[in-house]
Design a protein around this motif. Sequence first.
Motif, PDB file in Angstrom:
ATOM      1  N   LEU A 123       0.836  -1.203   0.000  1.00  0.00           N
ATOM      2  CA  LEU A 123       0.000   0.000   0.000  1.00  0.00           C
ATOM      3  C   LEU A 123       0.872   1.254   0.000  1.00  0.00           C
ATOM      4  N   LYS A 124       1.941   1.247   0.772  1.00  0.00           N
ATOM      5  CA  LYS A 124       2.858   2.391   0.795  1.00  0.00           C
ATOM      6  C   LYS A 124       3.549   2.566  -0.553  1.00  0.00           C
ATOM      7  N   LYS A 125       3.944   1.460  -1.174  1.00  0.00           N
ATOM      8  CA  LYS A 125       4.563   1.532  -2.501  1.00  0.00           C
ATOM      9  C   LYS A 125       3.560   2.073  -3.519  1.00  0.00           C
ATOM     10  N   SER A 126       2.291   1.678  -3.377  1.00  0.00           N
ATOM     11  CA  SER A 126       1.255   2.149  -4.293  1.00  0.00           C
ATOM     12  C   SER A 126       1.091   3.657  -4.191  1.00  0.00           C
ATOM     13  N   ALA A 128       3.324   5.738  -3.230  1.00  0.00           N
ATOM     14  CA  ALA A 128       4.525   6.349  -3.808  1.00  0.00           C
ATOM     15  C   ALA A 128       4.469   6.371  -5.333  1.00  0.00           C
ATOM     16  N   LEU A 129       3.955   5.303  -5.930  1.00  0.00           N
ATOM     17  CA  LEU A 129       3.846   5.272  -7.391  1.00  0.00           C
ATOM     18  C   LEU A 129       2.807   6.267  -7.897  1.00  0.00           C
ATOM     19  N   ILE A 130       1.682   6.379  -7.199  1.00  0.00           N
ATOM     20  CA  ILE A 130       0.677   7.374  -7.569  1.00  0.00           C
ATOM     21  C   ILE A 130       1.296   8.774  -7.521  1.00  0.00           C
ATOM     22  N   ALA A 131       2.155   9.003  -6.538  1.00  0.00           N
ATOM     23  CA  ALA A 131       2.799  10.304  -6.376  1.00  0.00           C
ATOM     24  C   ALA A 131       3.867  10.576  -7.425  1.00  0.00           C
ATOM     25  N   LYS A 132       4.632   9.548  -7.801  1.00  0.00           N
ATOM     26  CA  LYS A 132       5.816   9.753  -8.624  1.00  0.00           C
ATOM     27  C   LYS A 132       5.562   9.731 -10.129  1.00  0.00           C
ATOM     28  N   LEU A 133       4.555   9.014 -10.582  1.00  0.00           N
ATOM     29  CA  LEU A 133       4.345   8.934 -12.032  1.00  0.00           C
ATOM     30  C   LEU A 133       4.100  10.312 -12.670  1.00  0.00           C
ATOM     31  N   PRO A 134       3.313  11.197 -12.052  1.00  0.00           N
ATOM     32  CA  PRO A 134       3.164  12.528 -12.652  1.00  0.00           C
ATOM     33  C   PRO A 134       4.494  13.285 -12.737  1.00  0.00           C
ATOM     34  N   THR A 135       5.335  13.125 -11.719  1.00  0.00           N
ATOM     35  CA  THR A 135       6.644  13.789 -11.725  1.00  0.00           C
ATOM     36  C   THR A 135       7.493  13.286 -12.882  1.00  0.00           C
ATOM     37  N   LEU A 136       7.458  11.990 -13.123  1.00  0.00           N
ATOM     38  CA  LEU A 136       8.261  11.403 -14.198  1.00  0.00           C
ATOM     39  C   LEU A 136       7.784  11.848 -15.572  1.00  0.00           C
ATOM     40  N   VAL A 137       6.470  11.881 -15.778  1.00  0.00           N
ATOM     41  CA  VAL A 137       5.925  12.316 -17.071  1.00  0.00           C
ATOM     42  C   VAL A 137       6.285  13.767 -17.334  1.00  0.00           C
ATOM     43  N   ALA A 138       6.084  14.630 -16.341  1.00  0.00           N
ATOM     44  CA  ALA A 138       6.396  16.050 -16.513  1.00  0.00           C
ATOM     45  C   ALA A 138       7.893  16.265 -16.709  1.00  0.00           C
ATOM     46  N   ALA A 139       8.703  15.515 -15.947  1.00  0.00           N
ATOM     47  CA  ALA A 139      10.157  15.658 -16.066  1.00  0.00           C
ATOM     48  C   ALA A 139      10.624  15.298 -17.474  1.00  0.00           C
ATOM     49  N   TRP A 140      10.100  14.208 -18.029  1.00  0.00           N
ATOM     50  CA  TRP A 140      10.522  13.821 -19.366  1.00  0.00           C
ATOM     51  C   TRP A 140      10.120  14.871 -20.400  1.00  0.00           C
ATOM     52  N   HIS A 141       8.930  15.412 -20.273  1.00  0.00           N
ATOM     53  CA  HIS A 141       8.488  16.424 -21.233  1.00  0.00           C
ATOM     54  C   HIS A 141       9.425  17.621 -21.212  1.00  0.00           C
ATOM     55  N   ARG A 142       9.859  18.039 -20.051  1.00  0.00           N
ATOM     56  CA  ARG A 142      10.750  19.199 -19.968  1.00  0.00           C
ATOM     57  C   ARG A 142      12.170  18.840 -20.413  1.00  0.00           C
ATOM     58  N   ILE A 143      12.628  17.649 -20.070  1.00  0.00           N
ATOM     59  CA  ILE A 143      13.966  17.225 -20.497  1.00  0.00           C
ATOM     60  C   ILE A 143      14.060  17.190 -22.015  1.00  0.00           C
ATOM     61  N   ARG A 144      13.042  16.632 -22.684  1.00  0.00           N
ATOM     62  CA  ARG A 144      13.120  16.500 -24.150  1.00  0.00           C
ATOM     63  C   ARG A 144      13.034  17.849 -24.857  1.00  0.00           C
ATOM     64  N   HIS A 145      12.564  18.872 -24.151  1.00  0.00           N
ATOM     65  CA  HIS A 145      12.501  20.218 -24.727  1.00  0.00           C
ATOM     66  C   HIS A 145      13.582  21.128 -24.154  1.00  0.00           C
ATOM     67  N   ASP A 146      14.592  20.510 -23.539  1.00  0.00           N
ATOM     68  CA  ASP A 146      15.738  21.249 -22.984  1.00  0.00           C
ATOM     69  C   ASP A 146      15.312  22.314 -21.990  1.00  0.00           C
ATOM     70  N   GLN A 147      14.315  21.962 -21.186  1.00  0.00           N
ATOM     71  CA  GLN A 147      13.845  22.863 -20.138  1.00  0.00           C
ATOM     72  C   GLN A 147      14.212  22.273 -18.774  1.00  0.00           C
ATOM     73  N   PRO A 148      14.420  23.131 -17.770  1.00  0.00           N
ATOM     74  CA  PRO A 148      14.766  22.603 -16.440  1.00  0.00           C
ATOM     75  C   PRO A 148      13.619  21.817 -15.830  1.00  0.00           C
ATOM     76  N   VAL A 149      13.950  20.732 -15.168  1.00  0.00           N
ATOM     77  CA  VAL A 149      12.946  19.931 -14.474  1.00  0.00           C
ATOM     78  C   VAL A 149      12.499  20.695 -13.231  1.00  0.00           C
ATOM     79  N   LEU A 150      11.193  20.794 -13.044  1.00  0.00           N
ATOM     80  CA  LEU A 150      10.655  21.569 -11.936  1.00  0.00           C
ATOM     81  C   LEU A 150      10.344  20.677 -10.740  1.00  0.00           C
ATOM     82  N   ALA A 151      10.574  21.218  -9.566  1.00  0.00           N
ATOM     83  CA  ALA A 151      10.253  20.486  -8.337  1.00  0.00           C
ATOM     84  C   ALA A 151       8.752  20.545  -8.086  1.00  0.00           C
ATOM     85  N   PRO A 152       8.195  19.511  -7.475  1.00  0.00           N
ATOM     86  CA  PRO A 152       6.774  19.532  -7.131  1.00  0.00           C
ATOM     87  C   PRO A 152       6.447  20.698  -6.208  1.00  0.00           C
ATOM     88  N   ASP A 153       5.225  21.206  -6.324  1.00  0.00           N
ATOM     89  CA  ASP A 153       4.763  22.300  -5.478  1.00  0.00           C
ATOM     90  C   ASP A 153       3.824  21.725  -4.408  1.00  0.00           C
TER      91      ASP A 153
END
Length: 392
Positions: A123-126, A128-153
């Motif tokens: 349940l704890k891992k679940s 964490a995955l719910i929390a992290k997948l949005p970060t990974l998707v957003a991070a990749w979008h910014r990386i592929r466009h040569d933009q800085p990865v933003l920290a969660p707010d």
Amino acid sequence: MSEETRLKNTGLRGVTVADSAISFIDGEKGVLIYRGYRIEDLADRSSFMETAFLLLFGTLPSNEQLAGFTQEVKDNRTVPDFIIESMQQWPKDARPMDVLQATVPMLAMADSQSDVLDRDLCLKKSIALIAKLPTLVAAWHRIRHDQPVLAPDPELDHAGNFLWMLHGEKPTEATARDLDVCLILHADHTFNASTFAAREVVSTRASLYSGVAAGLGALSGSLHGGANAKVMEMLLKLENEADVEGWVKKQLSDGDRIMGMGHAIYKTGDPRAAYLKKMGQRLGEETGGKWASISKRIEETALAIFAKRGKTTILPNVDFNSAPVYYLMGIPTDLMTPIFAISRVSGWCAHIIEEQFADAQGKPALYRPQAQYVGEYCGLMGCEYSPMDSRK
């Protein structure tokens, strides 16, 4: 065996493979239920955080439980530095779904207890995955466009934070709420292809991470989660088409498909599609976008043709209506399926836990279906092996 019989024996259509208390569909009446609650009630009155809690724990949370769950999700949004550093070395044209699927095993590497089968730990891992997948998707979008990865707010909710990390601008409250509703609508859908893939994998006692990675692989296909991107590609193709109705008629007369039309289960309408259709129409009016108008013309023309052919059960599905909604939110076409995954990971994890701990000892039953052999057969002794130089 005839071709007709062979085709009937593929796909596990209509075959019950396990019990589940997570979600229910009545395809004839167009009903979708999560843990006993209708999807319409959840979309109108709930939030994705509350819905994710419901899927994982089986009940609606109290105020205190929801606050604790939401905070735990926020506390787990950050991903290990080595994953971001690795992603920065990957080809910029890599498909986002491939990237997302590749990062989940990396999260497993960072978890020293990744293979421990304990319900509370899963349940704890679940969470964490719910929390992290949005970060990974957003991070990749910014990386592929040569933009800085933003920290969660930490001040933003789940949907709003994702849009912030993606665009670098805080969304309006209305936009964040619209995306939150989309996440509710996509959170679970019984034994669809990706959920079955996840459950089948963990039936071997593989880790929760392995199950989610399998779900991502299945979701990436154009007949499953990838269909929404195909719908948007179709709409973009018709952006300047003067005769949309004529295009639809030619498409169907040529025997081609209209992406986003038809569903394997729903025969009287997909309740999720109906909700997203209204959202798309409203967003179109607010933004001046033409996509809702084009979608309406495609839908009306296709349904009229299907009715003449007696195919009244071919109706718009969730992909047909979610694609323009996401596009009007400024979400790129190739991120539409990853957003589906951001939501569906809550359902996958609920199903994985149900599969892994179906019995009191936490011993899943290994999935091992049988196949009807239709290949070459020369009796129990097998075919005669001929030397290479004697083969024709």
